[in-house]
Motif scaffolding. Structure first.
Motif, short mmCIF file in Angstrom:
data_model
loop_
_atom_site.label_atom_id
_atom_site.label_comp_id
_atom_site.label_asym_id
_atom_site.label_seq_id
_atom_site.Cartn_x
_atom_site.Cartn_y
_atom_site.Cartn_z
N SER A 176 0.83 -1.22 0.00
CA SER A 176 0.00 0.00 0.00
C SER A 176 0.85 1.26 0.00
O SER A 176 0.54 2.24 0.67
N THR A 177 1.97 1.21 -0.73
CA THR A 177 2.89 2.34 -0.76
C THR A 177 2.22 3.61 -1.27
O THR A 177 1.35 3.58 -2.14
N ASN A 178 2.66 4.75 -0.72
CA ASN A 178 2.17 6.05 -1.18
C ASN A 178 3.15 6.73 -2.13
O ASN A 178 2.86 7.82 -2.63
N ASN A 179 4.29 6.08 -2.37
CA ASN A 179 5.28 6.67 -3.26
C ASN A 179 4.78 6.62 -4.71
O ASN A 179 4.30 5.59 -5.17
N LYS A 180 4.88 7.72 -5.40
CA LYS A 180 4.33 7.84 -6.76
C LYS A 180 4.96 6.83 -7.72
O LYS A 180 4.24 6.17 -8.48
N GLU A 181 6.29 6.69 -7.70
CA GLU A 181 6.95 5.76 -8.62
C GLU A 181 6.56 4.31 -8.30
O GLU A 181 6.30 3.51 -9.20
N ASP A 228 -7.68 1.29 -5.95
CA ASP A 228 -6.45 2.07 -6.17
C ASP A 228 -5.20 1.19 -6.05
O ASP A 228 -4.16 1.63 -5.57
N TYR A 229 -5.34 -0.09 -6.45
CA TYR A 229 -4.25 -1.05 -6.53
C TYR A 229 -3.64 -1.39 -5.16
O TYR A 229 -2.49 -1.85 -5.08
N VAL A 230 -4.37 -1.15 -4.09
CA VAL A 230 -3.91 -1.59 -2.77
C VAL A 230 -3.95 -3.12 -2.74
O VAL A 230 -4.94 -3.73 -3.10
N LEU A 231 -2.86 -3.74 -2.29
CA LEU A 231 -2.74 -5.20 -2.35
C LEU A 231 -2.84 -5.88 -0.98
O LEU A 231 -2.52 -7.05 -0.84
N THR A 232 -3.28 -5.16 0.03
CA THR A 232 -3.43 -5.73 1.36
C THR A 232 -4.57 -6.74 1.36
O THR A 232 -5.72 -6.37 1.09
N PRO A 233 -4.31 -8.02 1.63
CA PRO A 233 -5.36 -9.04 1.54
C PRO A 233 -6.62 -8.73 2.34
O PRO A 233 -7.73 -8.97 1.86
N LYS A 271 3.52 -0.79 -9.24
CA LYS A 271 2.57 -1.76 -8.68
C LYS A 271 1.35 -1.89 -9.58
O LYS A 271 0.88 -3.01 -9.86
N ALA A 272 0.84 -0.77 -10.07
CA ALA A 272 -0.32 -0.80 -10.96
C ALA A 272 0.01 -1.53 -12.26
O ALA A 272 -0.81 -2.32 -12.77
N SER A 273 1.21 -1.32 -12.79
CA SER A 273 1.61 -1.99 -14.03
C SER A 273 1.74 -3.50 -13.84
O SER A 273 1.35 -4.28 -14.70
N LEU A 274 2.29 -3.90 -12.70
CA LEU A 274 2.43 -5.33 -12.41
C LEU A 274 1.06 -6.01 -12.34
O LEU A 274 0.89 -7.14 -12.81
#
Length: 326
Positions: free
Chosen positions: A61-66, A183-188, A71-74
């Protein structure tokens, strides 16, 4: 299919190589120099079709833009196969919570399996001997509680990986579109339906006992620190929280009068305008983990400095010998 399995250094700083954007491994983006977590992932996926990484939960759930863009691309490229959140306190050296991220560039489905393995954890007590200090310390056996996954728990996770299904409180098969909506958050736990259970409150006596146990752990080391230093180190928000916690305990103690219940409300941090930074050990029956870690780091630094000092002293001695015996 060859698989990369990695537990890289967490949150490590690194430097961008020249023309990083043109390197094949960074076609999905260049991770920030402040954190190499995604650099390890992208490097592995540039060499293998499948990779498994053990990383801190911050990557989910990183907030870093890069990092968010990578993460979204993956996810969009359907490289991510599963995310398994693990219990905290699994490692003897750190309590940081971690997750397993499983990547597969040739997966057969467009869904992502989310697993909350924390719900399968059991507690285990391990014995350790002191590594530094006097003989009385190094010969003493310390007991440390850790969370573990039993063989049955691991088998359960493996069965879910083989045949992904939805199990309330444990797993969820999630579409890429759903993850995009989040928003691509990956927390289960963002996706897993939790079990509905009737809440049964613990007795007040037991709660006070547990609160005082935690308070004793927090108060094992007391800090006296210059106010500006604390602010420059970014400690003021935490200190404020600790002060508020102490104030809450004092207010509850007022309400507990007559019940025979007393919460520990000792002040853990003292701010001063003097040029002072003092660490006071308050717990001597079992040396606090933070002091043990500090002692190990200090020992390593002193050994390094001493070796370097000896090298300079030997060189100085050689110069003096040449001067007096010409």
């Amino acid at each position: 299919m060859a698989t990369t399995i990695s537990n890289p250094p967490y949150n490590m700083k690194w430097q961008h190589p020249f023309f990083a954007q043109s390197q094949e491994r960074f076609m999905l983006g260049v991770p920030p120099e402040s954190n190499a977590n995604y650099a390890f992932i992208l490097t592995a996926l540039s060499k293998q079709d499948k990779a498994v990484f053990l990383l801190p939960n911050g990557v989910l759930s990183t907030n870093n833009k890069e990092e968010q863009a990578i993460k979204a691309s993956l996810v969009e490229k359907n490289y991510l196969e599963a995310v398994i959140s693990l219990p905290d306190k699994m490692f003897e050296s750190t309590s940081i919570p971690t997750s397993l991220l499983i990547f597969n560039k040739k997966k057969q489905t467009s869904n992502i399996l989310m697993i909350n393995a924390s719900s399968l954890a059991t507690e285990e007590i391990r014995e350790q001997r002191g590594q530094v200090g006097s003989k009385s310390h190094t010969s003493r056996v310390y007991k440390k509680k850790v969370n573990v996954l039993s063989d049955d728990a691991i088998s359960k996770v493996m069965s879910l990986l083989d045949k992904p299904v939805n199990e309330r409180g444990l797993s969820k098969v999630v579409s890429i579109e759903t993850i995009k909506e989040q928003d691509y958050v990956l927390t289960p736990n963002r996706y897993i339906e939790m079990k509905q259970e009737t809440v049964q409150h613990t007795s007040m006596e037991r709660l006070v006992k547990q609160l005082n146990r935690v308070s004793a752990e927090k108060g094992a080391v007391k800090l006296t620190i210059n106010r500006k230093m604390a602010n420059d180190l970014g400690l003021m928000p935490l200190i404020k929280l600790l002060q508020e916690s102490g104030q809450t305990s004092k207010e509850l103690n007022e309400q507990f009068k007559g019940d025979g219940l007393i919460l520990n409300d000792e002040n853990l941090v003292t701010l001063t305008n003097n040029k002072t930074f003092k660490i006071e050990v308050k717990k001597w029956n079992e040396l606090p983990d933070i002091i043990v870690m500090f002692a190990q780091m200090w020992k390593q630094l002193m050994v390094t400095c001493n070796n370097e000092e000896n090298r300079y002293l030997m060189e100085l001695r050689d110069i003096m010998l040449e001067r007096y015996f010409k």
